[in-house]
Scaffold this active site. Sequence first.
Site, short mmCIF file in Angstrom:
data_model
loop_
_atom_site.label_atom_id
_atom_site.label_comp_id
_atom_site.label_asym_id
_atom_site.label_seq_id
_atom_site.Cartn_x
_atom_site.Cartn_y
_atom_site.Cartn_z
N ASP A 37 47.45 82.81 61.83
CA ASP A 37 47.56 83.04 60.39
C ASP A 37 46.25 83.58 59.82
O ASP A 37 45.18 83.20 60.28
CB ASP A 37 47.94 81.71 59.72
CG ASP A 37 48.52 81.92 58.33
OD1 ASP A 37 48.73 83.07 57.93
OD2 ASP A 37 48.74 80.91 57.64
N ASN A 39 45.73 87.09 58.94
CA ASN A 39 45.46 88.52 59.14
C ASN A 39 45.36 89.27 57.82
O ASN A 39 44.48 90.12 57.63
CB ASN A 39 46.59 89.18 59.95
CG ASN A 39 46.66 88.67 61.37
OD1 ASN A 39 45.72 88.06 61.85
ND2 ASN A 39 47.78 88.93 62.04
N GLY A 40 46.27 88.96 56.90
CA GLY A 40 46.31 89.64 55.60
C GLY A 40 45.02 89.39 54.83
O GLY A 40 44.42 90.32 54.27
N HIS A 54 46.57 92.84 60.99
CA HIS A 54 47.46 92.57 62.14
C HIS A 54 46.93 93.26 63.40
O HIS A 54 46.97 92.69 64.49
CB HIS A 54 48.89 93.02 61.85
CG HIS A 54 49.52 92.29 60.69
ND1 HIS A 54 49.45 90.93 60.56
CD2 HIS A 54 50.21 92.74 59.60
CE1 HIS A 54 50.09 90.56 59.45
NE2 HIS A 54 50.55 91.64 58.85
N ARG A 88 58.69 90.10 53.80
CA ARG A 88 57.44 90.81 53.45
C ARG A 88 57.76 92.26 53.07
O ARG A 88 58.84 92.77 53.39
CB ARG A 88 56.51 90.79 54.65
CG ARG A 88 56.05 89.38 54.94
CD ARG A 88 55.05 89.35 56.05
NE ARG A 88 54.57 87.99 56.16
CZ ARG A 88 53.35 87.65 56.51
NH1 ARG A 88 52.47 88.57 56.81
NH2 ARG A 88 52.99 86.39 56.58
N LEU A 148 50.00 82.20 84.04
CA LEU A 148 50.29 81.78 82.66
C LEU A 148 51.67 82.28 82.21
O LEU A 148 52.02 83.44 82.43
CB LEU A 148 49.22 82.37 81.73
CG LEU A 148 49.46 82.22 80.22
CD1 LEU A 148 49.28 80.77 79.77
CD2 LEU A 148 48.52 83.13 79.42
N ARG A 205 46.60 75.96 64.18
CA ARG A 205 46.91 76.91 63.10
C ARG A 205 45.60 77.36 62.47
O ARG A 205 44.77 76.53 62.08
CB ARG A 205 47.82 76.28 62.04
CG ARG A 205 48.16 77.31 60.95
CD ARG A 205 49.26 76.89 60.03
NE ARG A 205 49.66 78.04 59.19
CZ ARG A 205 50.80 78.15 58.55
NH1 ARG A 205 51.68 77.19 58.64
NH2 ARG A 205 51.07 79.21 57.82
N ARG A 211 50.35 73.41 57.61
CA ARG A 211 51.78 73.09 57.74
C ARG A 211 52.33 73.79 58.97
O ARG A 211 51.70 74.68 59.54
CB ARG A 211 52.54 73.50 56.46
CG ARG A 211 52.34 74.94 56.10
CD ARG A 211 53.06 75.35 54.82
NE ARG A 211 52.68 76.72 54.52
CZ ARG A 211 51.64 77.06 53.78
NH1 ARG A 211 50.91 76.12 53.18
NH2 ARG A 211 51.32 78.33 53.60
N GLU A 224 49.49 67.25 69.41
CA GLU A 224 48.26 67.14 68.61
C GLU A 224 48.10 68.42 67.79
O GLU A 224 48.29 69.53 68.31
CB GLU A 224 47.04 66.98 69.54
CG GLU A 224 47.05 65.72 70.36
CD GLU A 224 46.88 64.45 69.52
OE1 GLU A 224 46.23 64.52 68.46
OE2 GLU A 224 47.42 63.41 69.93
C1 FPP Z 1 50.02 86.07 60.10
O1 FPP Z 1 49.01 86.54 59.21
C2 FPP Z 1 50.33 87.05 61.16
C3 FPP Z 1 51.55 87.65 61.42
C4 FPP Z 1 52.77 87.37 60.66
C5 FPP Z 1 51.71 88.67 62.49
C6 FPP Z 1 50.99 88.32 63.75
C7 FPP Z 1 51.09 89.40 64.74
C8 FPP Z 1 50.06 89.81 65.53
C9 FPP Z 1 48.67 89.25 65.47
C10 FPP Z 1 50.31 90.83 66.56
C11 FPP Z 1 50.61 90.08 67.85
C12 FPP Z 1 50.93 91.00 68.93
C13 FPP Z 1 51.73 90.70 70.01
C14 FPP Z 1 51.93 91.72 71.04
C15 FPP Z 1 52.46 89.43 70.16
P1 FPP Z 1 49.40 86.74 57.68
O2 FPP Z 1 49.91 88.11 57.49
O3 FPP Z 1 50.35 85.66 57.28
O4 FPP Z 1 48.01 86.54 56.95
P2 FPP Z 1 47.80 85.98 55.47
O5 FPP Z 1 48.28 84.56 55.48
O6 FPP Z 1 46.32 86.09 55.29
O7 FPP Z 1 48.59 86.84 54.53
#
Ligand code: FPP
Length: 257
Positions: A37, A39-40, A54, A88, A148, A205, A211, A224
């Site tokens: 979590d 990325n945004g 992302h 989204r 793995l 997380r 959560r 855990e």
């Molecule tokens: C949550 O951050 C992230 C996602 C919903 C997408 C995660 C996907 C990747 C990292 C790519 C993974 C690649 C593979 C090949 C499995 P958010 O957008 O909810 O961030 P925010 O809470 O800051 O808005």
Amino acid sequence: MELSQRQLDWFAADSARMKLADLDAGVLPRHLAIIMDGNGRWAKKQGKPRLFGHKAGVASVREMIGSCVQLGIAYLTIYSFSSENWSRPKDEVSGIMKLFVEVLSREVVNLNAQNVRVKLIGDVDDLPAGTKDAFAHCVQSTATNTGLTLVVALNYGARQDICQAVRAIANDVADGDLSLEDVQPELISSHLSTAGIPDPDLMIRTSGETRLSNFLLYETAYTELYFTDILWPDFDREALLDALIDYRDRERRYGGL
Ligand code: FPP
């Protein structure tokens, strides 16, 4: 723990080596689950669009795969796209779907080189054809690997998964193939999409949210939980070692004394 040359190469920084020396390999999780979590927010902090975050998050996925391989962790489950993520903005959803295709076609060679087997959980049928095909190819091409197991949760929701398990069991009861007394926790586990995978020992997380967001709700009864403020694109091998050291110090009682 006695370190191989490969482990020393992967954990090359002095700070990583010190953390690794502190870890006791005997208490590593067998199954690590991660809610990736932040990325945004990571992208926003740099004035960039969400998809930039992302894309950066993919590097952290590689960090986790390499680290789990080097540490001998047997299962890594990552929450890549939830059943709820469809709400989204359209651009973001299609960008993530395209990103999956790009990443998978590029990474399948590396996954094979690391002896990683990819498994999917979730409702894959609803994904765009290109994304579905890219994952199917990746699963098939890594199927005989023995290291793995990387479980990718895609269009996954735990409540939806529990519903399909309940439907299948109810059907068997109605047909007389199962009795009501047969409905025990193990039977439910065996009907979930995670059947055959041990329950997670540790769930991480990132990004300060605390959560479970409909992830592995049945499987995490005794897992855990570890929460960190680090945003996913910044979560690297050393951040993982910190989480594993924290886990090592937990006392797991499974409801007993
Ligand atoms: C949550 O951050 C992230 C996602 C919903 C997408 C995660 C996907 C990747 C990292 C790519 C993974 C690649 C593979 C090949 C499995 P958010 O957008 O909810 O961030 P925010 O809470 O800051 O808005």
